[in-house]
Design a protein around this motif. Sequence first.
Motif, PDB file in Angstrom:
ATOM      1  N   UNK A  94       0.713  -1.283   0.001  1.00 45.56           N
ATOM      2  CA  UNK A  94       0.048  -0.415  -0.114  1.00 45.56           C
ATOM      3  C   UNK A  94       0.657   1.354   0.035  1.00 45.56           C
ATOM      4  N   UNK A  95       0.394   2.424   0.611  1.00 48.46           N
ATOM      5  CA  UNK A  95      -0.694   2.973   1.171  1.00 48.46           C
ATOM      6  C   UNK A  95      -2.195   2.324   0.120  1.00 48.46           C
ATOM      7  N   UNK A  96      -3.270   1.923   0.513  1.00 45.39           N
ATOM      8  CA  UNK A  96      -4.474   2.066   0.137  1.00 45.39           C
ATOM      9  C   UNK A  96      -5.731   2.672   0.611  1.00 45.39           C
ATOM     10  N   UNK A  97      -6.669   3.079  -0.167  1.00 46.91           N
ATOM     11  CA  UNK A  97      -7.732   4.361   0.394  1.00 46.91           C
ATOM     12  C   UNK A  97      -9.101   3.641  -0.251  1.00 46.91           C
ATOM     13  N   UNK A  98      -9.619   2.592   0.663  1.00 47.01           N
ATOM     14  CA  UNK A  98     -11.128   2.965   0.585  1.00 47.01           C
ATOM     15  C   UNK A  98     -11.898   3.598   1.133  1.00 47.01           C
ATOM     16  N   UNK A  99     -11.304   4.731   1.667  1.00 40.60           N
ATOM     17  CA  UNK A  99     -12.392   5.402   2.502  1.00 40.60           C
ATOM     18  C   UNK A  99     -11.694   6.555   2.555  1.00 40.60           C
ATOM     19  N   UNK A 100     -11.943   7.746   0.449  1.00 45.91           N
ATOM     20  CA  UNK A 100     -11.433   8.666   0.847  1.00 45.91           C
ATOM     21  C   UNK A 100     -12.017   9.440   1.368  1.00 45.91           C
ATOM     22  N   UNK A 183     -21.236  16.179   4.692  1.00 46.22           N
ATOM     23  CA  UNK A 183     -20.282  14.478   4.645  1.00 46.22           C
ATOM     24  C   UNK A 183     -20.421  13.954   6.380  1.00 46.22           C
ATOM     25  N   UNK A 184     -21.027  13.018   6.033  1.00 42.67           N
ATOM     26  CA  UNK A 184     -21.071  12.012   7.220  1.00 42.67           C
ATOM     27  C   UNK A 184     -19.358  10.975   6.928  1.00 42.67           C
ATOM     28  N   UNK A 185     -19.063  10.960   7.909  1.00 40.28           N
ATOM     29  CA  UNK A 185     -18.048   9.600   7.883  1.00 40.28           C
ATOM     30  C   UNK A 185     -17.823   9.050   9.350  1.00 40.28           C
ATOM     31  N   UNK A 186     -17.907   7.735   8.837  1.00 40.41           N
ATOM     32  CA  UNK A 186     -18.076   6.490  10.266  1.00 40.41           C
ATOM     33  C   UNK A 186     -17.135   5.289  10.409  1.00 40.41           C
ATOM     34  N   UNK A 187     -16.679   5.216  11.482  1.00 39.80           N
ATOM     35  CA  UNK A 187     -15.641   3.978  11.268  1.00 39.80           C
ATOM     36  C   UNK A 187     -15.882   3.375  12.517  1.00 39.80           C
ATOM     37  N   UNK A 188     -16.524   2.207  13.209  1.00 37.94           N
ATOM     38  CA  UNK A 188     -16.194   1.322  14.432  1.00 37.94           C
ATOM     39  C   UNK A 188     -17.409   0.427  13.956  1.00 37.94           C
ATOM     40  N   UNK A 189     -17.674  -0.394  15.081  1.00 40.54           N
ATOM     41  CA  UNK A 189     -18.221  -2.107  15.044  1.00 40.54           C
ATOM     42  C   UNK A 189     -19.285  -1.804  14.248  1.00 40.54           C
ATOM     43  N   UNK A 190     -19.839  -2.557  14.355  1.00 37.43           N
ATOM     44  CA  UNK A 190     -21.208  -3.104  13.492  1.00 37.43           C
ATOM     45  C   UNK A 190     -22.498  -2.451  13.734  1.00 37.43           C
ATOM     46  N   UNK A 191     -22.281  -2.737  15.158  1.00 32.75           N
ATOM     47  CA  UNK A 191     -23.726  -1.641  15.243  1.00 32.75           C
ATOM     48  C   UNK A 191     -23.246  -0.854  15.322  1.00 32.75           C
ATOM     49  N   UNK A 192     -22.744   0.424  15.451  1.00 29.21           N
ATOM     50  CA  UNK A 192     -22.200   1.356  15.334  1.00 29.21           C
ATOM     51  C   UNK A 192     -22.675   1.896  14.045  1.00 29.21           C
ATOM     52  N   UNK A 193     -22.710   1.382  13.388  1.00 26.91           N
ATOM     53  CA  UNK A 193     -22.493   1.499  11.632  1.00 26.91           C
ATOM     54  C   UNK A 193     -23.706   1.672  11.296  1.00 26.91           C
ATOM     55  N   UNK A 194     -24.775  -0.129  11.282  1.00 26.59           N
ATOM     56  CA  UNK A 194     -26.106   0.118  11.741  1.00 26.59           C
ATOM     57  C   UNK A 194     -26.754   1.093  12.052  1.00 26.59           C
ATOM     58  N   UNK A 195     -26.419   1.472  13.318  1.00 26.75           N
ATOM     59  CA  UNK A 195     -27.556   2.910  13.796  1.00 26.75           C
ATOM     60  C   UNK A 195     -27.423   4.248  13.448  1.00 26.75           C
ATOM     61  N   UNK A 206     -24.862   9.570  -1.079  1.00 23.69           N
ATOM     62  CA  UNK A 206     -23.923   9.958  -1.127  1.00 23.69           C
ATOM     63  C   UNK A 206     -22.968  10.678   0.238  1.00 23.69           C
ATOM     64  N   UNK A 207     -23.725  11.218   1.134  1.00 29.78           N
ATOM     65  CA  UNK A 207     -23.862  11.559   2.390  1.00 29.78           C
ATOM     66  C   UNK A 207     -23.264  11.119   3.424  1.00 29.78           C
ATOM     67  N   UNK A 208     -23.152   9.843   3.523  1.00 28.54           N
ATOM     68  CA  UNK A 208     -22.605   8.922   4.433  1.00 28.54           C
ATOM     69  C   UNK A 208     -21.472   8.191   3.634  1.00 28.54           C
ATOM     70  N   UNK A 209     -20.087   8.456   3.950  1.00 27.93           N
ATOM     71  CA  UNK A 209     -19.283   7.475   4.096  1.00 27.93           C
ATOM     72  C   UNK A 209     -18.967   6.330   5.317  1.00 27.93           C
ATOM     73  N   UNK A 210     -18.659   4.898   5.366  1.00 31.42           N
ATOM     74  CA  UNK A 210     -18.530   3.754   6.492  1.00 31.42           C
ATOM     75  C   UNK A 210     -17.657   2.974   6.225  1.00 31.42           C
ATOM     76  N   UNK A 211     -16.689   3.281   7.106  1.00 36.69           N
ATOM     77  CA  UNK A 211     -15.751   1.971   6.899  1.00 36.69           C
ATOM     78  C   UNK A 211     -15.788   1.163   7.894  1.00 36.69           C
ATOM     79  N   UNK A 212     -16.043   0.050   7.592  1.00 35.01           N
ATOM     80  CA  UNK A 212     -16.354  -1.774   8.768  1.00 35.01           C
ATOM     81  C   UNK A 212     -15.131  -2.664   8.803  1.00 35.01           C
ATOM     82  N   UNK A 213     -14.779  -2.888  10.581  1.00 33.02           N
ATOM     83  CA  UNK A 213     -13.744  -4.052  10.523  1.00 33.02           C
ATOM     84  C   UNK A 213     -14.072  -4.791  10.404  1.00 33.02           C
ATOM     85  N   UNK A 214     -15.730  -5.756  10.298  1.00 31.01           N
ATOM     86  CA  UNK A 214     -16.173  -6.834  10.425  1.00 31.01           C
ATOM     87  C   UNK A 214     -17.589  -6.969   9.324  1.00 31.01           C
TER      88      UNK A 214
END
Length: 312
Positions: A94-100, A183-195, A206-214
Motif C-alpha cells: 500500500x497505502x490504499x484508500x477505500x475510505x477517501x 458529509x458524514x464519515x463513520x468508522x467503528x463496530x457493526x452495531x454503530x455503523x448500522x445505527x 452519497x452523504x454517508x461514508x463508512x468503513x467496517x472492521x467486520x
Amino acid sequence: MGDQLTVVDKAVAAEGVVTLALARPDGGRLPDWAPGAHIDVTLPTGATRQYSLCGDRWDAHTYRIGVLREVDGRGGSAYVHDELAVGDVVAFGGPRNDFAMVPSTRYLFVAGGIGITPLLPMVHQADLVGADWALLYGGRSRRSMAFLDDLAHYGDRVHLHPQDEAGLLPLAAWLGGARDDTVVYCCGPGPLLAAVEDATAHRPPHRLRTERFAAAELGAPVRDEPFEVELARTGTTVTVTPQLSVLEAARRAGATTLSSCEQGVCGTCETTVLAGVPDHRDTLLADHERAAGDCMFPCVSRSCTDRLVLDL
C-alpha cells in the motif's frame, strides 16, 4: 509484498491499544498517503493485517498505526501487543484508500473505539482547510479511548462520549439535525455503523461514508451452483463450487493473490473483472461501482453468470 518497515517506536495509546511507528530500514521516503488510507502489514508470523494510517501525513519517513487487542481475533493483534518489539521488521503493501475523504465545507465524523484511527487524519485535514466540522467519539470508557491527547487541542469541536459516563452516542440528535450538505464519515463496530445508517436514511445520497472492521450480514448468493473462472494471465479455467471461494479456487490453480481479511472489508484482494457479471458480496464498493462490474473482491464475491474472466 516485498517492501519492509522497521518498528521504530511502540507505545500504549489506551487500554488495549498500542501504536506503532514504522520506517524504512534505510530511512528512505515512504509512499505518500491521504486521509482514510491504510496499509497491509505482514507480521513475522506470516499473518497479514490491514491498519489505518493515523499519523502525520506530511512526515515522509514514518507511518503510524494503532492496533486494538482483539480478544476474539485470529492472533495478529495479540502478537503485535505481546511479541512485536522495536527493531523488528515487518513487510507492508500500500497505502490504499477505500475510505477517501471527499471535498466538503461541512463534515461530521463519528468514531467508535479503534474506529478513531482513520478519522484522525480527516479531522486534521478538515481543520487545516477551514471546514465546519465536529467529531463524535464514543468508547467503553475514557481509559479505552485512544488519541485523546491528539484531539485535545481541537477544543469543543470534539465531543467525547465514554459509555460508562455518558451512555451511547446521541446519534439521533446529531444526525437528525445535520445540514443536508454535511458529509458524514463513520468508522467503528457493526452495531454503530448500522445505527448511523438508520439515522441517515433520510439524507441525500452519497452523504454517508463508512468503513467496517467486520463483514456485514448478507443474504444468499445469487446462484448456488458451480461456475467457471478463467484466469486471464495463464489461460487456466477453474470450477468454483459452492464450498469454495473464488480466491481459494484461483490459488489452487496457481494464482498468487494477496489477501488479508478474507471478509470483503479490507480491499487487499481487489481484482479486475474482464468478462462476466460478478455477484458483489463485499462491504466496500458503492452502488455505482457495483453496477460497473469491472472489479470484485474474490475472497467473498461470486458470479451471477456461468463464467467470469479475471485479471489473474
